[in-house]
Design a protein around this motif. Sequence first.
Motif, PDB file in Angstrom:
ATOM      1  N   PRO A  96       0.818  -1.209   0.000  1.00  0.00           N
ATOM      2  CA  PRO A  96       0.000   0.000   0.000  1.00  0.00           C
ATOM      3  C   PRO A  96       0.858   1.269   0.000  1.00  0.00           C
ATOM      4  O   PRO A  96       1.969   1.284   0.510  1.00  0.00           O
ATOM      5  CB  PRO A  96      -0.819  -0.119   1.284  1.00  0.00           C
ATOM      6  N   THR A 109      -1.897  14.432   4.872  1.00  0.00           N
ATOM      7  CA  THR A 109      -1.887  13.036   4.449  1.00  0.00           C
ATOM      8  C   THR A 109      -3.096  12.851   3.550  1.00  0.00           C
ATOM      9  O   THR A 109      -4.238  12.965   4.008  1.00  0.00           O
ATOM     10  CB  THR A 109      -1.966  12.085   5.657  1.00  0.00           C
ATOM     11  N   LEU A 146      -3.511  10.087   1.427  1.00  0.00           N
ATOM     12  CA  LEU A 146      -3.842   8.665   1.413  1.00  0.00           C
ATOM     13  C   LEU A 146      -2.908   7.968   2.384  1.00  0.00           C
ATOM     14  O   LEU A 146      -1.686   8.039   2.239  1.00  0.00           O
ATOM     15  CB  LEU A 146      -3.650   8.100  -0.004  1.00  0.00           C
ATOM     16  N   ALA A 147      -3.472   7.313   3.380  1.00  0.00           N
ATOM     17  CA  ALA A 147      -2.661   6.599   4.379  1.00  0.00           C
ATOM     18  C   ALA A 147      -2.477   5.151   3.937  1.00  0.00           C
ATOM     19  O   ALA A 147      -3.384   4.555   3.342  1.00  0.00           O
ATOM     20  CB  ALA A 147      -3.349   6.649   5.741  1.00  0.00           C
ATOM     21  N   ALA A 174      -2.731   2.580   5.597  1.00  0.00           N
ATOM     22  CA  ALA A 174      -3.761   1.757   6.239  1.00  0.00           C
ATOM     23  C   ALA A 174      -5.011   1.608   5.366  1.00  0.00           C
ATOM     24  O   ALA A 174      -5.804   0.690   5.570  1.00  0.00           O
ATOM     25  CB  ALA A 174      -4.141   2.357   7.588  1.00  0.00           C
ATOM     26  N   GLN A 175      -5.178   2.474   4.377  1.00  0.00           N
ATOM     27  CA  GLN A 175      -6.329   2.388   3.481  1.00  0.00           C
ATOM     28  C   GLN A 175      -6.157   1.294   2.421  1.00  0.00           C
ATOM     29  O   GLN A 175      -7.074   1.049   1.636  1.00  0.00           O
ATOM     30  CB  GLN A 175      -6.583   3.743   2.815  1.00  0.00           C
ATOM     31  N   GLN A 176      -4.971   0.652   2.395  1.00  0.00           N
ATOM     32  CA  GLN A 176      -4.703  -0.477   1.502  1.00  0.00           C
ATOM     33  C   GLN A 176      -4.939  -0.148   0.026  1.00  0.00           C
ATOM     34  O   GLN A 176      -5.567  -0.902  -0.708  1.00  0.00           O
ATOM     35  CB  GLN A 176      -5.549  -1.688   1.913  1.00  0.00           C
ATOM     36  N   ARG A 177      -4.399   0.990  -0.413  1.00  0.00           N
ATOM     37  CA  ARG A 177      -4.475   1.403  -1.813  1.00  0.00           C
ATOM     38  C   ARG A 177      -3.059   1.591  -2.338  1.00  0.00           C
ATOM     39  O   ARG A 177      -2.145   1.940  -1.593  1.00  0.00           O
ATOM     40  CB  ARG A 177      -5.244   2.710  -1.978  1.00  0.00           C
ATOM     41  N   GLY A 217      -6.976  -0.713  -5.788  1.00  0.00           N
ATOM     42  CA  GLY A 217      -7.401  -1.281  -4.518  1.00  0.00           C
ATOM     43  C   GLY A 217      -8.035  -2.632  -4.722  1.00  0.00           C
ATOM     44  O   GLY A 217      -7.873  -3.267  -5.766  1.00  0.00           O
ATOM     45  N   GLN A 268     -10.978  15.819  -1.351  1.00  0.00           N
ATOM     46  CA  GLN A 268     -10.886  14.737  -2.333  1.00  0.00           C
ATOM     47  C   GLN A 268     -12.190  14.590  -3.101  1.00  0.00           C
ATOM     48  O   GLN A 268     -13.271  14.697  -2.538  1.00  0.00           O
ATOM     49  CB  GLN A 268     -10.567  13.417  -1.638  1.00  0.00           C
TER      50      GLN A 268
END
Length: 190
Positions: free
Chosen positions: A103, A124, A126-127, A129-132, A150, A178
């Motif tokens: 990610p 931030t 995109l973190a 932890a967002q799995q992207r 994703g 966003q």
Amino acid sequence: MAGQDLSHTQPRPMHWLATATAISAVVAGASFVQPPDATATTTPAATGRQPAAAPDPGKVSFPVDCGPNRLDVVKKASGDLDGDGTTETVAVVRCHSGTGSPPSGVYVLAQPAGRRAAPRIVATLLAPAQQRSVQTLDLKDGGISAAVLGYSTRDVPRCCPDVRKSVKWQWKGGKFVQSELPAAVSTRRV
């Protein structure tokens, strides 16, 4: 005109010197007379100073735990994103991996607070932890666009993202907002 004395119509060096002195006095006097609401502005060229370089993501400690692996800056782009006249850098980072699609984190960096300090993370987008995973990154018209990969479910193997979205972040009201872009997006890849 024959027989007339024309010597008084011919300019002499003293005439030019007097004219030049008078013009210089007028120009110098005008520089002291300004409208009451006049303000001075300087440009980098006028001050002899160069504008600050874009923040270097290689000097930042990102809030990403990669365990024994190193953190890679995989994409970066710089521009004035908030209209304040200074250059910010958008950095896409992820943990180094020989396989799979780790990610990504997307961070906006601003100039350091002090001369020897590291650039600051100011947003931030995109973190991890967002799995992207970020596939492309583009800066255009003060906005940040990205193609983000994703997973539709937890059952999809982490090597093979099956969802692609195009997103944009724009500075509005003192923060990055966003929005999702239409499915077909053509961007300059960084």
